[in-house]
Design a protein around this motif. Structure first.
Motif, short mmCIF file in Angstrom:
data_model
loop_
_atom_site.label_atom_id
_atom_site.label_comp_id
_atom_site.label_asym_id
_atom_site.label_seq_id
_atom_site.Cartn_x
_atom_site.Cartn_y
_atom_site.Cartn_z
N GLY A 55 0.82 -1.20 0.00
CA GLY A 55 0.00 0.00 0.00
C GLY A 55 0.85 1.25 0.00
N ILE A 56 0.54 2.20 -0.88
CA ILE A 56 1.24 3.47 -0.93
C ILE A 56 0.22 4.60 -0.91
CG2 ILE A 56 3.33 2.61 -2.04
CD1 ILE A 56 2.27 3.54 -4.70
N ALA A 57 0.65 5.77 -0.41
CA ALA A 57 -0.30 6.85 -0.19
C ALA A 57 -0.34 7.88 -1.31
CB ALA A 57 0.05 7.57 1.12
N GLN A 58 0.60 7.81 -2.23
CA GLN A 58 0.70 8.85 -3.25
C GLN A 58 0.54 8.29 -4.65
OE1 GLN A 58 4.14 11.53 -2.98
NE2 GLN A 58 4.31 11.46 -5.20
N ASP A 59 -0.28 8.94 -5.46
CA ASP A 59 -0.37 8.56 -6.86
C ASP A 59 0.98 8.79 -7.51
OD1 ASP A 59 -1.47 7.78 -9.31
OD2 ASP A 59 -1.91 9.85 -9.85
N LEU A 60 1.33 7.95 -8.46
CA LEU A 60 2.65 8.00 -9.08
C LEU A 60 2.72 8.94 -10.27
CD1 LEU A 60 3.44 4.19 -8.89
CD2 LEU A 60 4.01 5.99 -7.26
N GLY A 61 1.60 9.57 -10.61
CA GLY A 61 1.61 10.50 -11.73
C GLY A 61 1.46 9.80 -13.06
N SER A 62 1.57 10.57 -14.12
CA SER A 62 1.34 10.03 -15.46
C SER A 62 2.61 9.53 -16.12
CB SER A 62 0.70 11.09 -16.35
OG SER A 62 1.52 12.25 -16.42
N SER A 63 3.79 9.97 -15.65
CA SER A 63 5.05 9.57 -16.28
C SER A 63 5.89 8.75 -15.33
CB SER A 63 5.85 10.81 -16.71
OG SER A 63 7.12 10.43 -17.20
N LEU A 64 6.41 7.63 -15.83
CA LEU A 64 7.30 6.76 -15.05
C LEU A 64 8.74 6.90 -15.50
CD1 LEU A 64 5.08 3.53 -14.99
CD2 LEU A 64 5.11 5.43 -13.36
N ASP A 65 9.04 7.94 -16.26
CA ASP A 65 10.38 8.17 -16.78
C ASP A 65 11.34 8.43 -15.61
OD1 ASP A 65 12.74 9.32 -17.91
OD2 ASP A 65 11.61 9.90 -19.68
N PRO A 66 12.38 7.62 -15.45
CA PRO A 66 13.27 7.77 -14.29
C PRO A 66 14.07 9.06 -14.32
CG PRO A 66 14.24 6.25 -15.85
CD PRO A 66 12.84 6.53 -16.34
N HIS A 67 14.26 9.66 -15.49
CA HIS A 67 15.03 10.88 -15.57
C HIS A 67 14.20 12.12 -15.27
CE1 HIS A 67 18.10 8.69 -18.36
NE2 HIS A 67 18.16 8.28 -17.11
N GLN A 68 12.95 11.92 -14.92
CA GLN A 68 12.11 13.04 -14.50
C GLN A 68 11.77 12.94 -13.02
OE1 GLN A 68 8.83 12.63 -17.34
NE2 GLN A 68 9.56 14.47 -18.38
N ASP A 192 11.71 4.94 -26.59
CA ASP A 192 11.19 6.29 -26.41
C ASP A 192 9.92 6.35 -25.58
OD1 ASP A 192 13.28 7.31 -27.97
OD2 ASP A 192 12.16 6.89 -29.83
N ASP A 193 9.60 5.28 -24.89
CA ASP A 193 8.34 5.27 -24.14
C ASP A 193 8.57 4.94 -22.67
OD1 ASP A 193 5.65 5.59 -23.76
OD2 ASP A 193 5.09 3.62 -24.54
N GLN A 194 9.62 5.53 -22.09
CA GLN A 194 9.89 5.31 -20.68
C GLN A 194 8.75 5.83 -19.80
OE1 GLN A 194 12.15 3.67 -19.04
NE2 GLN A 194 13.72 3.27 -20.57
N ALA A 195 8.05 6.83 -20.26
CA ALA A 195 6.98 7.40 -19.45
C ALA A 195 5.86 6.40 -19.18
CB ALA A 195 6.41 8.64 -20.14
N ARG A 196 5.56 5.55 -20.17
CA ARG A 196 4.46 4.59 -20.03
C ARG A 196 4.93 3.16 -19.85
NH1 ARG A 196 0.44 4.42 -24.50
NH2 ARG A 196 2.33 4.39 -25.78
N ARG A 197 6.07 2.80 -20.43
CA ARG A 197 6.58 1.43 -20.37
C ARG A 197 8.06 1.46 -20.00
NH1 ARG A 197 7.10 -1.26 -24.66
NH2 ARG A 197 7.01 0.45 -26.16
N PRO A 198 8.36 1.74 -18.74
CA PRO A 198 9.76 1.90 -18.33
C PRO A 198 10.56 0.60 -18.44
CG PRO A 198 8.33 1.83 -16.42
CD PRO A 198 7.44 1.92 -17.61
N ILE A 199 11.78 0.73 -18.90
CA ILE A 199 12.70 -0.40 -19.02
C ILE A 199 14.00 -0.05 -18.33
CG2 ILE A 199 14.08 -1.79 -20.61
CD1 ILE A 199 11.86 -1.59 -22.63
#
Length: 520
Positions: A55-68, A192-199
């Protein structure tokens, strides 16, 4: 939409209760982390496999890009994706930096040479190459890219491959902290899709993300290091502490961190919990550009009005570490213990300063608090009562996290807020640079030429002891100027399913699940 909220009854209940504590640790937790439950699992051989819900308390936002992930509001994202990404080096629970994607490195003044580890693969099955490393570093240093690491990597003058396994990074001048920035994620060139499909290259790989609901990871079978025990982890997002508490009582989650003492105290018998540092600076952050908070005497008065020990007693039954400035104790060499108690609880002195500032009758103050962080909400409720005692009519506006990010952090449309600031890496710079006058993350509008000069000198220092001295001097300025009312490094109370072990605390705001396992 802003909403008012009042929890004074909850505060009184929390203050009245007392926890019984016993010492011990389990499964790799640091030696000084006590258990405050007596139903921990026995020490047995770890079981490989299984699935858990965290369980986590914060939404992770729309981007999962690690450089952001250095942007405001991404501490929770960094906490989770610590399991997915790795840099050339990585932190340990002891606060050290050890090789990760690289197997070895040398530092010669302003030149860093890394030998890549053989056999490291991305989650898409492709091997990590020197081109991927160069791409990741250059992407982080490119002011026109999506990266928000530009300030940290602006000193990079060249990144080049010496051979198929060797990368050479040169920076403008020697920098005592630059190695810590190289925990930045190494990602595959061309994806080019780290925001949605991070690798990444970490022990868990991304499966799915449903905004405001969940993030799913699974064990990466081709991980170069010791593999994770668990098959699958689902991070479930809860919008409030009440929802998290209900999920715990329903047995719907296996691990939940950042609990209040009251939540931990009332856990069902199927759980135990551990206490460790939260690794953040909780404060009543003040907008230094808004009257009357633009008067240092008013900010100092608020600091004298606050009883930090009472806040700690109520939020976590006395656990936590009081602070006097903008660095938490996890940064051992930089932390300025001498500033703790810089403003002792002194209501009379608070009233004197308010009178000197022409506010003998007090003033109104709105404290904006994100509703998803129950410890901050409870802290704000205590502050309202303490400030009222010196004539400050404080009230709370409870807001959604997205609203806080938009209006408080970005637009700076607020008077005061209770929040915790976490470090992105093992450098004092990551804690202190945001308060430089022209820093884009300086949401409190702190403006001190003296601070700017000392911070710049710390960046230029080539002697470690001198840099530590300068960073401590910067903390002294924050304290003297009462840039904010510094409170505590909260205690991180972590509820854990009694069938699980292996939780480890770090000096950073991260959640490492690679060692978490079921026991027989």
């Amino acid at each position: 939409m802003k909403r008012s909220f009042f929890l004074f009854t909850l505060i009184l209940l929390a203050l009245a209760a007392i926890l019984g504590a016993c010492s011990g640790d389990r499964g790799g937790a640091t030696d000084d982390v006590p258990s405050v439950s007596d139903n921990m699992p026995p020490v047995e051989e770890p079981i490989r496999g299984g699935e858990i819900v965290v369980g986590i308390a914060q939404d992770l936002g729309s981007s999962l890009d690690p450089h952001q992930m250095v942007a405001a509001g991404t501490a929770g994202l960094r906490e989770v994706l610590f399991n997915v990404f790795e840099g050339l080096v990585r932190p340990t629970p002891d606060g050290e930096l050890i090789p990760a994607v690289a197997e070895d490195f040398t530092v010669d003044g302003n030149v860093y040479t890394f030998t890549l580890r053989e056999g490291v693969r991305f989650h898409n099955g492709e091997p990590v190459t020197v081109r991927d490393v160069i791409y990741s570093i250059e992407r982080s240093a490119d002011a026109t890219s999506v990266s928000t690491f530009v300030s940290a990597f602006s000193v990079v003058t060249s990144v080049e491959a010496l051979d198929e396994r060797t990368v050479r990074i040169e920076i403008e001048t020697p920098d005592l902290e630059f190695l810590a920035f190289l925990t930045i994620a190494i990602i595959p060139e061309g994806h080019d899709d780290q925001a949605r499909r991070p690798i990444g290259t970490g022990p868990f790989r991304f499966v799915s993300h449903t905004p405001q609901e969940s993030l799913v990871l699974e064990r990466f079978e081709d991980y170069w290091g010791a593999p994770a025990y668990l098959d699958r982890v689902t991070f479930r997002i809860f919008g409030s502490g009440e929802a998290m508490a209900m999920a715990l009582h329903a047995g719907a989650v296996d691990i939940a961190a950042h609990l209040t003492a009251d939540m931990a105290r009332t856990l069902p018998s199927e759980y135990y919990y551990l206490a460790g540092p939260m690794n953040l600076v909780q404060a009543l952050y003040l907008n230094n550009a808004v009257p009357p908070l633009d008067d240092v005497r008013v900010r100092q008065a608020l600091s004298y009005a606050v009883d930090v020990q009472q806040i700690m007693d109520i939020v976590a039954d006395g656990m936590g570490h009081p602070l006097g400035s903008g660095v938490h104790p996890g940064f051992t060499r930089y932390f300025h213990e001498g500033l703790v108690g810089f403003y002792p609880h002194d209501p009379d002195r608070a009233r004197e300063l308010l009178a000197e500032a022409g506010l003998a009758d007090g003033f109104d103050l709105t404290i904006t608090v994100p509703s998803n962080y129950t410890p901050h909400v409870i802290t704000a409720e205590v502050l309202v009562e303490q400030l009222r005692a010196v004539g400050v009519n404080a009230s709370i506006d409870l807001v959604e996290w997205a609203w806080w990010l938009s209006e408080v952090n970005n637009a700076r449309q607020f008077e005061a807020t209770v929040i915790g600031i976490a470090a992105r890496d093992l450098t004092a710079r990551s804690m202190l640079e945001r308060w430089v006058s022209d820093n884009g993350r300086n949401f409190i509008n702190f403006d001190s030429p003296a601070y700017d000069a000392v911070f710049a000198a710390a960046q230029a220092a080539t002697d470690g002891a001198e840099q530590v001295r300068l960073y401590r001097e910067a903390q002294e300025i924050l304290a003297r100027e009462a840039a904010s009312v510094y409170l505590q490094d909260l205690t991180n109370l972590v509820a854990i399913n009694a069938q699980l072990a292996g939780w480890r605390f770090y000096p950073l705001y991260v959640m490492d699940l690679v060692t978490v396992h079921f026991v027989g």
